[in-house]
Design an enzyme around this catalytic site. Structure first.
Site, PDB file in Angstrom:
ATOM      1  N   ASP A  91      -6.387  10.431  -5.841  1.00 59.30           N
ATOM      2  CA  ASP A  91      -6.652   9.591  -7.021  1.00 59.30           C
ATOM      3  C   ASP A  91      -5.465   9.625  -7.980  1.00 59.30           C
ATOM      4  O   ASP A  91      -5.127   8.609  -8.606  1.00 59.30           O
ATOM      5  CB  ASP A  91      -7.906  10.077  -7.735  1.00 59.30           C
ATOM      6  N   ASN A 104      -4.724  13.057   0.659  1.00 60.49           N
ATOM      7  CA  ASN A 104      -6.120  13.479   0.665  1.00 60.49           C
ATOM      8  C   ASN A 104      -6.331  14.706   1.545  1.00 60.49           C
ATOM      9  O   ASN A 104      -7.082  15.622   1.198  1.00 60.49           O
ATOM     10  CB  ASN A 104      -7.016  12.342   1.137  1.00 60.49           C
ATOM     11  N   ASP A 145       0.836  -1.197   0.000  1.00 61.79           N
ATOM     12  CA  ASP A 145       0.000   0.000   0.000  1.00 61.79           C
ATOM     13  C   ASP A 145       0.866   1.239   0.000  1.00 61.79           C
ATOM     14  O   ASP A 145       2.089   1.189   0.185  1.00 61.79           O
ATOM     15  CB  ASP A 145      -0.983  -0.012   1.167  1.00 61.79           C
ATOM     16  N   GLU A 164      -5.990   2.258  -0.728  1.00 61.18           N
ATOM     17  CA  GLU A 164      -4.635   2.428  -1.249  1.00 61.18           C
ATOM     18  C   GLU A 164      -3.857   1.120  -1.260  1.00 61.18           C
ATOM     19  O   GLU A 164      -2.636   1.111  -1.461  1.00 61.18           O
ATOM     20  CB  GLU A 164      -3.880   3.475  -0.412  1.00 61.18           C
TER      21      GLU A 164
END
Length: 609
Positions: A476, A467, A459, A502
């Site tokens: 994104d 974010n 991840d 993620e």
């Protein structure tokens, strides 16, 4: 005068016989038209139900009306023969019943009830009724031919009688002439000689023999005129008989040819229906190619060829199926290299120099045919055939091309729908559902072959920061960037999936855990070197943590234990500082213990790579 009367009577009898022959020819033609029209209606209804193309039934109603009209006319024509009229009535009823059933089937298809229409066609009742109509027509035609043969024999007998009458008459006239000659030899010798010679020629088979010269007396001139009229009538009757026999033979030959052609088209439509069902059921390009390799050579025998499908992303026509031992360039070709696609219609080249060669066949045999496959103006593919497509094969090629174009469109839609169900819309990676299905399959394959199977759980480190600081669009962008990097770095055989959020999962068939860890280290370094920007802003450094585990026979076959082991290794990578690759079973950097994420047992393993 008596001889003339007998001859005229014989001519009249011959005319009557010829009228009967003409009548029989009309009855036979009408009887032959009925099944021919029904076959057209049958082929149209089947083609419409199978292909959903309304052009197959554009003339269906006209065929139904024509068949009923011809069947009713047959009953009227046989009014002179009660037995044949009864058979004609039975044929008319069978035709009406079958056409009514065909109309119901077409009616279902016209209101888009195609499945019900195909079920009606497939139950076999329609074929049984069609065979009933065909058998009734064949019996009727056989009986009518028998009657015709009897009438022909009667006419021939009458002709022989007429010939004998002529011969007898000639002899009688000769005797009379001989008598008159004795009385007046000098005066009548030449007229008698002329008449005798002409009649002898007629009796010998010269139907064109006539008296053309003046005989020197009114009486002989009248005899000559009477003879000429008799000869003309006889010649006309014979000519009519021969013409009737020829017309009847030509009609019979045409009927047989039409029947054979309709039967052949019916078989082709049935074969194409079987092929269409299998093409619609095909799930992969390989299955579609297998169906085409089996059925196309049966529909178009002795014509090797290739089916090219249009690849939209590459704008190339790529081969998906070949048959007949043809060799082609597997790389495909651009659409503008084919004149059939440029023109939007068939393109054939026979003799060298007869037309422009397509670029994609230059250097190959010049005798070829390209058939464009189009749908709503969009290029679907091209059908390439090596050899001459005769007019007789055009029907087969047209229907075959329509079926293949429809199947390719359906195949493309199915593939697109499947891609939507197994792909993550953001990263275009395989989703978790596909990962779980693939992992179970790869574990089963590894168990059978004893080949290694390894998995990575990874991840993005500190993903929440992207974010929080830059917004979800930036998050994104990070996910898309690392996904693209992983796809470019891992092998083609490795399955890269988005596990969720993620987190990502990589399935590596045939790869030992140490090899996969080394590969993951390369990917880790590449991601650390990324400079991701979004909205004109740099998002800062990016890193990922990786946990690697390998499947063993002690684990379950569904993959839950293997995912758990890789996830445990990922957790250790996070705990030890992130941005690293940890192998399941390696010593813990903080405690020094060897922890197996699968069972908790201590095992000797490698550390971070």
């Amino acid at each position: 005068m008596t001889l003339a009367g007998v001859l005229l009577y014989a001519v009249e009898v011959n005319r009557s016989g010829m009228r009967w022959l003409d009548h029989s020819a009309t009855v036979l033609k009408t009887a032959g038209d009925v099944p021919a029209i029904i076959y057209k209606a049958e082929a149209g209804s089947r083609g419409f139900a199978l292909t959903q193309d309304p052009r197959f039934v554009s003339e269906f109603d006209d065929h139904v009306a024509a068949a009923n009209r011809q069947a009713a006319r047959l009953v009227t024509l046989t009014a002179d023969n009660p037995s044949q009229q009864g058979a004609a009535s039975a044929l008319r009823d069978s035709v009406a019943t079958h056409l009514r059933d065909l109309s119901e089937t077409v009616g279902l298809a016209r209101v888009n009830e195609f499945e019900r229409a195909r079920e009606v066609i497939a139950d076999g009742d329609g074929l049984s009724r069609l065979e009933t109509v065909s058998s009734a027509a064949e019996r009727f035609i056989a009986e009518e031919r028998r009657l015709q043969n009897e009438r022909i024999l009667a006419v021939e007998r009458q002709l022989r009688t007429t010939t004998r009458v002529v011969i007898v008459g000639v002899i009688a006239v000769l005797l009379i002439i001989l008598y008159i000659t004795i009385l007046s030899a000098r005066r009548i010798r030449r007229p008698i000689s002329v008449i005798s010679e002409t009649m002898a020629a007629l009796a010998g088979g010269s139907s064109e023999a006539r008296i053309t010269s003046e005989l020197g007396s009114i009486e002989f001139d009248q005899v000559a005129a009477g003879y000429n009229r008799m000869a003309d009538d006889l010649s006309h009757a014979v000519a009519e008989q021969r013409a009737g026999a020829k017309n009847l033979q030509e009609a019979n030959t045409a009927l047989q040819q039409n029947t054979a052609e309709l039967q052949e088209r019916g078989e082709i439509i049935e074969l194409l229906g079987s092929m269409a069902h299998r093409m619609q059921a095909a799930r992969t390009d390989e299955e579609l190619a297998a169906v085409l390799k089996v059925f196309v050579p049966r529909v178009l025998p002795d014509l090797p060829g290739v089916l090219y499908a249009h690849n939209n992303s590459r704008n190339l026509l790529v081969p998906i199926a070949t048959w007949g031992g043809i060799c082609i360039d597997a790389a495909g070709f651009a659409p503008d290299q084919c004149w059939a696609l440029r023109r939007g219609q068939s393109h054939s080249v026979g003799e060298p120099g007869s037309d422009i060669l397509c670029t994609h066949v230059e250097g190959e045999a010049s005798d070829y045919h390209c058939e464009p496959l189009l749908a709503a103006g969009e290029v679907i593919g091209v059908f390439y055939l090596r050899g001459d497509v005769t007019p007789k094969r055009r029907f087969s090629l047209t229907v075959l091309s329509e079926n293949i174009a429809s199947a390719l469109v359906n195949h493309r839609l199915q593939r697109g729908l499947r891609e939507q169900t197994i792909r993550d819309p953001l990263t275009a990676l395989f989703n978790r559902r596909y990962m779980e299905e693939t992992l179970a399959l790869e574990i089963a394959r590894a168990a059978r072959s004893s080949q290694p199977l390894s998995v990575i759980m990874c991840d993005v480190d500190h993903f929440k920061r992207f974010n929080d600081e830059f917004g979800h669009e930036a998050g994104d962008a990070v996910l898309s960037a690392v996904a693209a990097e992983m796809v470019s770095r891992f092998r083609d055989g490795d399955v890269v999936c988005r596990y969720g959020g993620e987190e990502f999962t990589i399935i590596a068939p045939g790869t030992a855990v140490q090899q996969l860890a080394a590969r993951a280290e390369i990917v880790r370094k590449a991601i650390s070197a990324l400079h991701i920007r979004n909205g004109g802003r740099s998002l800062g450094a990016t890193s990922m943590s990786f946990g690697v585990a390998s499947w063993s026979p002690l684990m379950d076959r569904e993959g839950a234990a293997l995912i758990k082991a890789a996830d445990a290794a990922l957790y250790r990578a996070k705990r030890e500082g992130r941005n690293r690759v940890i192998i399941d079973g390696a010593p813990d950097a903080q405690t020094g213990e060897i922890v197996d994420g699968r069972s908790g047992a201590n095992n000797i393993g490698s550390g971070s790579v």
